[in-house]
Design a protein around this motif. Structure first.
Motif, PDB file in Angstrom:
ATOM      1  N   LEU A 150      -3.122 -12.318  24.172  1.00 47.03           N
ATOM      2  CA  LEU A 150      -3.399 -11.896  22.801  1.00 47.03           C
ATOM      3  C   LEU A 150      -2.387 -10.843  22.360  1.00 47.03           C
ATOM      4  N   ALA A 151      -1.928 -10.004  23.292  1.00 44.29           N
ATOM      5  CA  ALA A 151      -0.924  -8.993  22.945  1.00 44.29           C
ATOM      6  C   ALA A 151       0.332  -9.644  22.391  1.00 44.29           C
ATOM      7  N   THR A 152       0.778 -10.721  23.021  1.00 41.30           N
ATOM      8  CA  THR A 152       1.955 -11.444  22.546  1.00 41.30           C
ATOM      9  C   THR A 152       1.683 -12.118  21.208  1.00 41.30           C
ATOM     10  N   ALA A 153       0.476 -12.660  21.046  1.00 41.42           N
ATOM     11  CA  ALA A 153       0.135 -13.335  19.793  1.00 41.42           C
ATOM     12  C   ALA A 153       0.110 -12.370  18.617  1.00 41.42           C
ATOM     13  N   ILE A 154      -0.245 -11.108  18.868  1.00 39.83           N
ATOM     14  CA  ILE A 154      -0.295 -10.115  17.789  1.00 39.83           C
ATOM     15  C   ILE A 154       1.086  -9.548  17.494  1.00 39.83           C
TER      16      ILE A 154
END
Length: 711
Positions: free
Chosen positions: A488-492
């Motif tokens: 999720l960190a990469t997606a944000i």
């Protein structure tokens, strides 16, 4: 003297001419943007409401204003065809420009860099060409520069090192040439993302690149023409950083230090001149081991005049055939003798430990006998039904064995204080995620077995599934399903090394929020022990094919501690103590304490045992991060403030939602009521008093009601 009728007609004519000027009061920034509209073919009519009859352009599609002044132009993925006018540089308060994935072409106008407050320039996925103007040095506040997937050429201007605040530099898939600027590493010390791949850069990799201590994710220098030795200073980069040096012209040994250690060969392939581990190409005796200036050249066959080994005559230049044969035969005999001795020692020691009674075994342990079998801890014994060096399945669907796992292709996904994570692809194509916990001793196996098998029983669509584990003296492995869409960190926030970045829509974010909440409700209420995660953050929330979130790394710290990872955990504790000292110093600047990495609850520094309220606080921070698009630690002037404090500050100052909202959510402005409702849920979760925080069940119910009301 004019007759009266003529004067009256003249007056009416003047009124008709001047009337549009009176009615049309569009400000100067609006006219600049209309110039942009004239330069561009807009097949999807994304600029259809750009009209000269408006007072200002603040309501136009893709335009964001602050105090009635344009601060952002964002029109991505609209098939815009044309070039950028130089007049854009006259927008004095312009902060963000985003034209990603369009069909724009031409060169970057030098005048664009007169907008000295520019913070982000995102142009990837277009057809821009030419060089980057030297005037880029004017952009002292620039934080994001993404020019990837264009046709830029020429060298990277030396003046770019003046952009001291630059955090993201992604210029992959262009035609850049030449050396990297002098002072690249020292000048751009704030860089967090760096991708120079698929260009034609040449020369050596700057040694000062090791100064980029803030880098994250992948540092991608692949598919260029970099030559010479790999500077050992690259090992000074953060250990979690993956350094991709594939397909260059590098040579010499691969330094084995810091971030360069424990890397698979896939990080170095395509460089025929490289040698040493992890490659199978050994280094020769004449291979330089560092930069030419670091070590003197040593001749292969040194001789010392007058000494015993001096070479005086032509006859003695080399060894005779008989001498060579004698040396080889002698070596073989020596190896055989060593093998016999080792076999004798193995049978005596292992047989001793297996055949003696308990008292003799205890004596054997005290004498610390070593053999190629499990060593038993003084207080724990190995489970009788688990074979040594065996893969233990936790699921009936596990159809692979240890041999298949060890023969599979492995790629490093990341490295943390707890261990290295690999993507492993079996021969039949099945992808797994394997976490290596470390190389500690055989401490407390039974405790490890109990813990890992309890975790392996957890089954929920929003929890990453632990499929199997492996335990030996030297290796402890956890085998999970591989989840393809990253964290999720990469997606944000995106990730260094990614060619493209597709921001999450609000509907996707809401779906992910609900999925995480469901996973936490399961852990807190329905799991056998009503578990607490204790370290919840976007980096350990993984996204599946349909963007379904999976909470991962559950119980990982506990398992690492049991498995003998104490040195790593101890170093983590030391780092945490240093962080606390830093927090105390920062608390005097911002008026309150910044806790941990931004996700820890305030009570986490005082209470040893985690509680479910910790997870709820962390979840609230994740919601805030998904709403704002900001990292959990926010830079405010010369000091830092955690995201919770920053939101509270914005609320107290009555800032508009647009100041808080992630710019990528600008297209979801119609969801304002829904976003505000989620913001309220998040603020309840991050209440400083743990008793006042809602349960995850209440949070999930609130999100469900929100979804129903919006249908």
């Amino acid at each position: 003297m004019f007759p009266f009728p003529f004067i009256f007609l003249f007056f009416l004519l003047c009124c008709n001419i001047l009337s549009p000027l009176v009615v049309n009061s569009l400000n100067s920034e609006g006219y600049v943007l209309l110039t942009l509209k004239q330069f561009i073919n807009d097949p999807q009519n994304s600029m259809s409401n750009w009209n000269s009859s408006d007072e200002n352009p603040c309501s136009w599609n893709g335009i964001t204003c602050k105090d009635q002044t344009v601060v952002s132009i964002s029109i991505p993925k609209r098939k815009l065809h044309g070039s950028l006018p130089s007049s854009l540089g006259s927008l004095s308060q312009l902060r963000h420009v985003n034209f990603r994935n369009n069909e724009l072409f031409g060169t970057l106008p030098q005048q664009l860099f007169q907008a000295q407050g520019l913070q982000s320039l995102v142009l990837y996925g277009n057809s821009f060409s030419g060089s980057v103007p030297n005037e880029i040095q004017n952009l002292r506040y620039l934080q994001t520069l993404d020019l990837s997937q264009n046709f830029f050429n020429g060298s990277l201007p030396a003046e770019i090192v003046q952009c001291k605040r630059l955090k993201t530099l992604v210029i992959s898939r262009n035609n850049f040439t030449g050396f990297l600027p002098v002072g690249f590493g020292a000048g751009l010390s704030s860089l967090e993302k760096l991708d120079l791949s698929f260009n034609q850069f040449n020369g050596s990799i700057p040694s000062d690149m090791g100064n980029l201590s803030s880098l994250q994710g992948t540092v991608d220098l692949s598919h260029n023409h970099f030559s010479g030795l790999i500077p050992s200073s690259l090992g000074n980069l953060p250990e979690k950083v993956y350094i991709d040096l594939t397909y260059n012209n590098l040579n010499g040994p691969i330094p084995q230090n810091g971030a360069l250690m424990n890397r698979g060969p896939t990080a170095f392939i395509g460089n025929p001149g490289l040698c040493g581990p992890p490659l199978k190409n050994p280094c020769g005796s004449d291979t330089p081991t560092s930069s030419p200036s670091s070590y003197p050249n040593i001749p292969e066959n040194p001789s010392h005049d007058g000494g015993i080994g001096s070479v005086k005559s032509e006859k003695n230049k080399g060894l005779s055939k008989g001498a060579v044969v004698g040396i080889v035969v002698g070596d073989l005999i020596g190896i055989c003798l060593l093998g016999l001795l080792f076999s004798f020692f193995y049978s005596r020691v292992c047989g001793f430990n297996q055949d003696q009674d308990d008292n003799d075994v205890n004596k054997g342990r005290k004498r610390r006998k070593e053999c190629l079998c499990f060593r038993k801890d003084e207080s724990e014994a190995l489970s009788d039904n688990v074979e040594q060096y065996d893969l233990v399945p936790l699921d009936s669907q596990v159809a692979f064995d240890l041999d298949e796992l060890l023969k599979a292709s492995a790629f490093v996904l990341g490295k943390s204080g707890i261990g290295i994570m690999y993507k492993v692809v079996l021969e039949e194509g099945l992808a797994l995620a394997v976490r290596r916990l470390g190389e500690g001793g055989s401490q407390r196996f039974k405790e490890f077995q109990t813990e890992v098998e309890a975790i392996g029983k957890l089954r929920h669509p929003n929890i990453a599934t632990l499929r199997a584990y492996y335990w030996s003296v030297d290796e402890k492995l956890l085998i999970y399903d591989y989840i393809p869409n990253g964290s999720l960190a990469t997606a944000i926030h995106g990730k260094a090394g990614l060619v493209t970045f597709t921001p999450l829509s609000w509907s996707d974010r809401l779906k992910i929020m609900k999925g995480i909440a469901k996973g936490l409700v399961y852990l807190h209420e329905f799991s056998p022990k009503k578990y607490v995660h204790g370290d919840l953050k976007p980096s350990n929330i993984l996204l599946g094919h349909d963007m379904t979130p999976r909470i991962s790394d559950f119980g990982l710290g506990r398992l690492a501690n049991i498995a003998g990872g104490s040195p790593t955990l101890q170093s983590n504790r030391v780092a945490a103590e240093k962080l606390q000292e830093r927090q105390k110093s920062l608390s005097t600047e911002v008026g309150t304490n910044i806790l941990g990495d931004g996700y820890q609850a305030p009570e986490a520094l005082k209470v040893v045992k985690p509680s479910q309220k910790w997870d709820i606080y962390s979840y609230g921070v994740i919601l805030l991060e998904m709403i704002t698009g900001r990292l959990p630690i926010v830079q405010v002037g010369n000091s830092e403030m955690d995201l919770v404090q920053w939101i509270q500050f914005c609320i107290e100052e009555k800032k508009p939602l647009s100041d808080v909202l992630d710019p990528y959510l600008a297209e979801d402005a119609d969801k304002e009521e829904e976003i505000i409702a989620v913001l309220k849920i998040a603020m309840a979760c991050v209440n400083s008093s743990s008793e006042k925080r809602p349960t995850m069940r209440h949070v999930l119910d609130a999100l469900d009601r929100l979804s129903v009301s919006s249908d």
